[in-house]
Scaffold this motif. Sequence first.
Motif, short mmCIF file in Angstrom:
data_model
loop_
_atom_site.label_atom_id
_atom_site.label_comp_id
_atom_site.label_asym_id
_atom_site.label_seq_id
_atom_site.Cartn_x
_atom_site.Cartn_y
_atom_site.Cartn_z
N THR A 84 4.34 -2.56 -14.42
CA THR A 84 5.29 -3.67 -14.31
C THR A 84 6.70 -3.26 -14.69
N ARG A 121 0.95 -5.48 -6.45
CA ARG A 121 1.64 -6.59 -5.78
C ARG A 121 2.05 -7.70 -6.74
N ARG A 122 1.18 -8.01 -7.71
CA ARG A 122 1.45 -9.15 -8.59
C ARG A 122 1.21 -8.77 -10.04
N GLY A 146 2.89 -13.40 -10.67
CA GLY A 146 4.27 -13.21 -10.21
C GLY A 146 4.41 -12.04 -9.26
N ASP A 147 5.23 -12.21 -8.25
CA ASP A 147 5.46 -11.17 -7.24
C ASP A 147 6.22 -10.00 -7.85
N LEU A 189 6.71 -7.02 -5.92
CA LEU A 189 7.37 -6.24 -4.86
C LEU A 189 8.70 -6.86 -4.44
N GLY A 190 8.85 -8.16 -4.62
CA GLY A 190 10.12 -8.81 -4.31
C GLY A 190 10.56 -8.63 -2.87
N GLY A 205 -3.54 -9.15 -6.68
CA GLY A 205 -3.17 -9.24 -5.28
C GLY A 205 -3.49 -8.01 -4.46
#
Length: 229
Positions: free
Chosen positions: A207, A20-21, A26-27, A29-30, A58
């Motif tokens: 990532t 998730r992060r 930072g997100d 999955l957007g 997350g």
Amino acid sequence: MSFIDTLLAAERPLIMEVKRRDADGGDLLGGRPVGDVVAAYEAAGAPCLSVVTGRWFGGDLDLLREVADLTGRPLLQKDFVTRHDQVPRAARLGASAVLLTAALLPRSSLRSLVAVCLEEGLTPFVEVTTEEEIAAVPDADRCVIAVNNKDIKVRERDQGDVERSLKLLPALARSGTRCPVSASGIDGPPVAARLLDHGYAGLLVATALLRATSPRAWSDDVHALRTTS
């Protein structure tokens, strides 16, 4: 097939991660549903998926359960597993492998957790960063041994050093593992192709794939770079 056997048989041995992060919060999955990410990974030919349930990123156990309901691919639960009871729970939630971080576990604990994983029919996915940690892995031929290119002491906020993976290849060969994996910090297809060409049986990528426009195109690029090198 088991997680390890599925990865070893794969034409494109990329373990694609659901997370998730990122390390800075930072997100990743957007706004995308988890199902869309899983479907994209399946379309990209991922033989196995990793699901981060650790709170740093997350994650939670519901995420593992959700991904298990969405795919039949073998799943790695990526978290800090330190207790025996976490292993059968992972199996009940749909995991086929669990992460064991050698740097966090005394040798006796690592030995007993590997044994519990094998008893439960799960692949021990042992994360290492040094030759000493590699030498401590029991039943290495039945384990994935994964070199973490990042530093957990800084919560993996560093850029990562894939040269660590290359430096540790001889120690991995001596260990007897059938499935050496390079994990984290693999930021593009050229790096991925290089690691596979040097002898890694698989890669764990998170990532870079979650930020890629197309995981399929990313995987295709790795495959093309390998076949033309």
